[in-house]
Write a protein that holds these residues in place. Structure first.
Motif, PDB file in Angstrom:
ATOM      1  N   ALA A 123       0.830  -1.211   0.000  1.00  0.00           N
ATOM      2  CA  ALA A 123       0.000   0.000   0.000  1.00  0.00           C
ATOM      3  C   ALA A 123       0.861   1.256   0.000  1.00  0.00           C
ATOM      4  CB  ALA A 123      -0.938  -0.002   1.199  1.00  0.00           C
ATOM      5  N   VAL A 124       1.902   1.257   0.822  1.00  0.00           N
ATOM      6  CA  VAL A 124       2.791   2.427   0.870  1.00  0.00           C
ATOM      7  C   VAL A 124       3.494   2.601  -0.469  1.00  0.00           C
ATOM      8  CG1 VAL A 124       4.853   3.417   1.965  1.00  0.00           C
ATOM      9  CG2 VAL A 124       3.081   2.347   3.379  1.00  0.00           C
ATOM     10  N   THR A 125       3.918   1.515  -1.081  1.00  0.00           N
ATOM     11  CA  THR A 125       4.563   1.590  -2.397  1.00  0.00           C
ATOM     12  C   THR A 125       3.615   2.180  -3.428  1.00  0.00           C
ATOM     13  OG1 THR A 125       6.064  -0.225  -1.940  1.00  0.00           O
ATOM     14  CG2 THR A 125       5.608   0.235  -4.259  1.00  0.00           C
ATOM     15  N   THR A 126       2.361   1.769  -3.403  1.00  0.00           N
ATOM     16  CA  THR A 126       1.369   2.308  -4.337  1.00  0.00           C
ATOM     17  C   THR A 126       1.241   3.817  -4.161  1.00  0.00           C
ATOM     18  OG1 THR A 126       0.159   0.234  -4.417  1.00  0.00           O
ATOM     19  CG2 THR A 126      -1.064   2.218  -5.029  1.00  0.00           C
ATOM     20  N   LEU A 127       1.165   4.266  -2.909  1.00  0.00           N
ATOM     21  CA  LEU A 127       1.073   5.709  -2.644  1.00  0.00           C
ATOM     22  C   LEU A 127       2.323   6.449  -3.081  1.00  0.00           C
ATOM     23  CD1 LEU A 127      -0.588   5.565   0.887  1.00  0.00           C
ATOM     24  CD2 LEU A 127      -1.661   6.309  -1.254  1.00  0.00           C
ATOM     25  N   LEU A 128       3.489   5.878  -2.792  1.00  0.00           N
ATOM     26  CA  LEU A 128       4.741   6.520  -3.204  1.00  0.00           C
ATOM     27  C   LEU A 128       4.843   6.588  -4.726  1.00  0.00           C
ATOM     28  CD1 LEU A 128       7.255   4.914  -0.677  1.00  0.00           C
ATOM     29  CD2 LEU A 128       6.426   7.284  -0.682  1.00  0.00           C
ATOM     30  N   ASP A 129       4.476   5.510  -5.407  1.00  0.00           N
ATOM     31  CA  ASP A 129       4.522   5.493  -6.872  1.00  0.00           C
ATOM     32  C   ASP A 129       3.624   6.575  -7.463  1.00  0.00           C
ATOM     33  OD1 ASP A 129       6.321   3.391  -6.838  1.00  0.00           O
ATOM     34  OD2 ASP A 129       4.817   1.859  -7.340  1.00  0.00           O
ATOM     35  N   ALA A 130       2.437   6.728  -6.884  1.00  0.00           N
ATOM     36  CA  ALA A 130       1.519   7.777  -7.367  1.00  0.00           C
ATOM     37  C   ALA A 130       2.119   9.159  -7.142  1.00  0.00           C
ATOM     38  CB  ALA A 130       0.167   7.658  -6.668  1.00  0.00           C
ATOM     39  N   GLY A 131       2.728   9.359  -5.997  1.00  0.00           N
ATOM     40  CA  GLY A 131       3.361  10.651  -5.708  1.00  0.00           C
ATOM     41  C   GLY A 131       4.554  10.932  -6.604  1.00  0.00           C
ATOM     42  N   ARG A 132       5.324   9.903  -6.897  1.00  0.00           N
ATOM     43  CA  ARG A 132       6.454  10.086  -7.828  1.00  0.00           C
ATOM     44  C   ARG A 132       5.940  10.413  -9.224  1.00  0.00           C
ATOM     45  NH1 ARG A 132       9.310   6.464  -4.435  1.00  0.00           N
ATOM     46  NH2 ARG A 132       8.287   4.628  -5.295  1.00  0.00           N
ATOM     47  N   ALA A 133       4.873   9.742  -9.621  1.00  0.00           N
ATOM     48  CA  ALA A 133       4.308   9.970 -10.957  1.00  0.00           C
ATOM     49  C   ALA A 133       3.804  11.394 -11.123  1.00  0.00           C
ATOM     50  CB  ALA A 133       3.173   8.979 -11.234  1.00  0.00           C
ATOM     51  N   ASP A 134       3.261  11.977 -10.059  1.00  0.00           N
ATOM     52  CA  ASP A 134       2.775  13.360 -10.193  1.00  0.00           C
ATOM     53  C   ASP A 134       3.804  14.394  -9.741  1.00  0.00           C
ATOM     54  OD1 ASP A 134       2.616  13.695  -7.404  1.00  0.00           O
ATOM     55  OD2 ASP A 134       0.439  13.597  -7.330  1.00  0.00           O
ATOM     56  N   GLY A 135       5.002  13.918  -9.386  1.00  0.00           N
ATOM     57  CA  GLY A 135       6.106  14.828  -9.076  1.00  0.00           C
ATOM     58  C   GLY A 135       6.126  15.385  -7.666  1.00  0.00           C
ATOM     59  N   THR A 136       5.313  14.837  -6.756  1.00  0.00           N
ATOM     60  CA  THR A 136       5.293  15.384  -5.398  1.00  0.00           C
ATOM     61  C   THR A 136       6.165  14.614  -4.412  1.00  0.00           C
ATOM     62  OG1 THR A 136       3.302  14.125  -4.852  1.00  0.00           O
ATOM     63  CG2 THR A 136       2.992  16.385  -5.646  1.00  0.00           C
ATOM     64  N   ILE A 137       6.542  13.388  -4.754  1.00  0.00           N
ATOM     65  CA  ILE A 137       7.344  12.560  -3.854  1.00  0.00           C
ATOM     66  C   ILE A 137       8.736  12.383  -4.435  1.00  0.00           C
ATOM     67  CG2 ILE A 137       7.585  10.251  -2.814  1.00  0.00           C
ATOM     68  CD1 ILE A 137       5.335  11.814  -1.560  1.00  0.00           C
ATOM     69  N   ARG A 138       9.727  12.527  -3.594  1.00  0.00           N
ATOM     70  CA  ARG A 138      11.110  12.379  -4.058  1.00  0.00           C
ATOM     71  C   ARG A 138      11.372  10.948  -4.529  1.00  0.00           C
ATOM     72  NH1 ARG A 138      14.634  13.833   1.110  1.00  0.00           N
ATOM     73  NH2 ARG A 138      16.194  12.562   0.115  1.00  0.00           N
ATOM     74  N   PRO A 139      12.264  10.782  -5.492  1.00  0.00           N
ATOM     75  CA  PRO A 139      12.448   9.474  -6.120  1.00  0.00           C
ATOM     76  C   PRO A 139      13.251   8.464  -5.305  1.00  0.00           C
ATOM     77  CG  PRO A 139      13.882  11.098  -7.142  1.00  0.00           C
ATOM     78  CD  PRO A 139      13.004  11.836  -6.175  1.00  0.00           C
ATOM     79  N   ASP A 140      13.941   8.902  -4.268  1.00  0.00           N
ATOM     80  CA  ASP A 140      14.837   8.004  -3.537  1.00  0.00           C
ATOM     81  C   ASP A 140      14.229   7.420  -2.264  1.00  0.00           C
ATOM     82  OD1 ASP A 140      14.822  10.502  -2.282  1.00  0.00           O
ATOM     83  OD2 ASP A 140      16.881  10.299  -1.578  1.00  0.00           O
ATOM     84  N   VAL A 141      12.918   7.475  -2.124  1.00  0.00           N
ATOM     85  CA  VAL A 141      12.236   6.968  -0.935  1.00  0.00           C
ATOM     86  C   VAL A 141      11.503   5.688  -1.297  1.00  0.00           C
ATOM     87  CG1 VAL A 141      10.444   7.470   0.770  1.00  0.00           C
ATOM     88  CG2 VAL A 141      11.926   9.301  -0.047  1.00  0.00           C
ATOM     89  N   ASP A 142      11.608   4.671  -0.435  1.00  0.00           N
ATOM     90  CA  ASP A 142      10.830   3.454  -0.659  1.00  0.00           C
ATOM     91  C   ASP A 142       9.952   3.162   0.558  1.00  0.00           C
ATOM     92  OD1 ASP A 142      12.450   2.151   1.255  1.00  0.00           O
ATOM     93  OD2 ASP A 142      13.645   1.118  -0.254  1.00  0.00           O
ATOM     94  N   ALA A 143       9.144   2.130   0.445  1.00  0.00           N
ATOM     95  CA  ALA A 143       8.179   1.798   1.492  1.00  0.00           C
ATOM     96  C   ALA A 143       8.866   1.512   2.820  1.00  0.00           C
ATOM     97  CB  ALA A 143       7.332   0.607   1.057  1.00  0.00           C
ATOM     98  N   ARG A 144       9.975   0.831   2.785  1.00  0.00           N
ATOM     99  CA  ARG A 144      10.688   0.516   4.033  1.00  0.00           C
ATOM    100  C   ARG A 144      11.124   1.795   4.736  1.00  0.00           C
ATOM    101  NH1 ARG A 144      12.893  -3.277   7.116  1.00  0.00           N
ATOM    102  NH2 ARG A 144      15.003  -3.030   7.926  1.00  0.00           N
TER     103      ARG A 144
END
Length: 72
Positions: A15-36
């Protein structure tokens, strides 16, 4: 690689990965963060003493969320 990390964390990691992926796709989440990363940081909140919760939890969560934001 994020998918492997998320998978080892089970459905919460997925679930966290899905949210991070969506944020990366729209440019709001930094690319070097993962679910862990996120789960470990948020997990720290569970270590707060009951006496600190009201004064510290909101501030620490704000710091975690601010740290996820992409900076140009």
């Amino acid at each position: 690689m994020a998918g492997v990390t998320a998978h080892s964390l089970g459905p919460i990691g997925d679930a966290v990965t899905t949210l991070l992926d969506a944020g990366r796709a729209d440019g709001t989440i930094r690319p070097d963060v993962d679910a862990r990363d996120v789960i470990l940081l948020v997990g720290y909140l569970s270590r707060l003493d009951d006496t600190e919760w009201d004064t510290r939890a909101r501030h620490l969560l704000d710091l975690v969320l601010d740290g996820l934001r992409r900076r140009d």
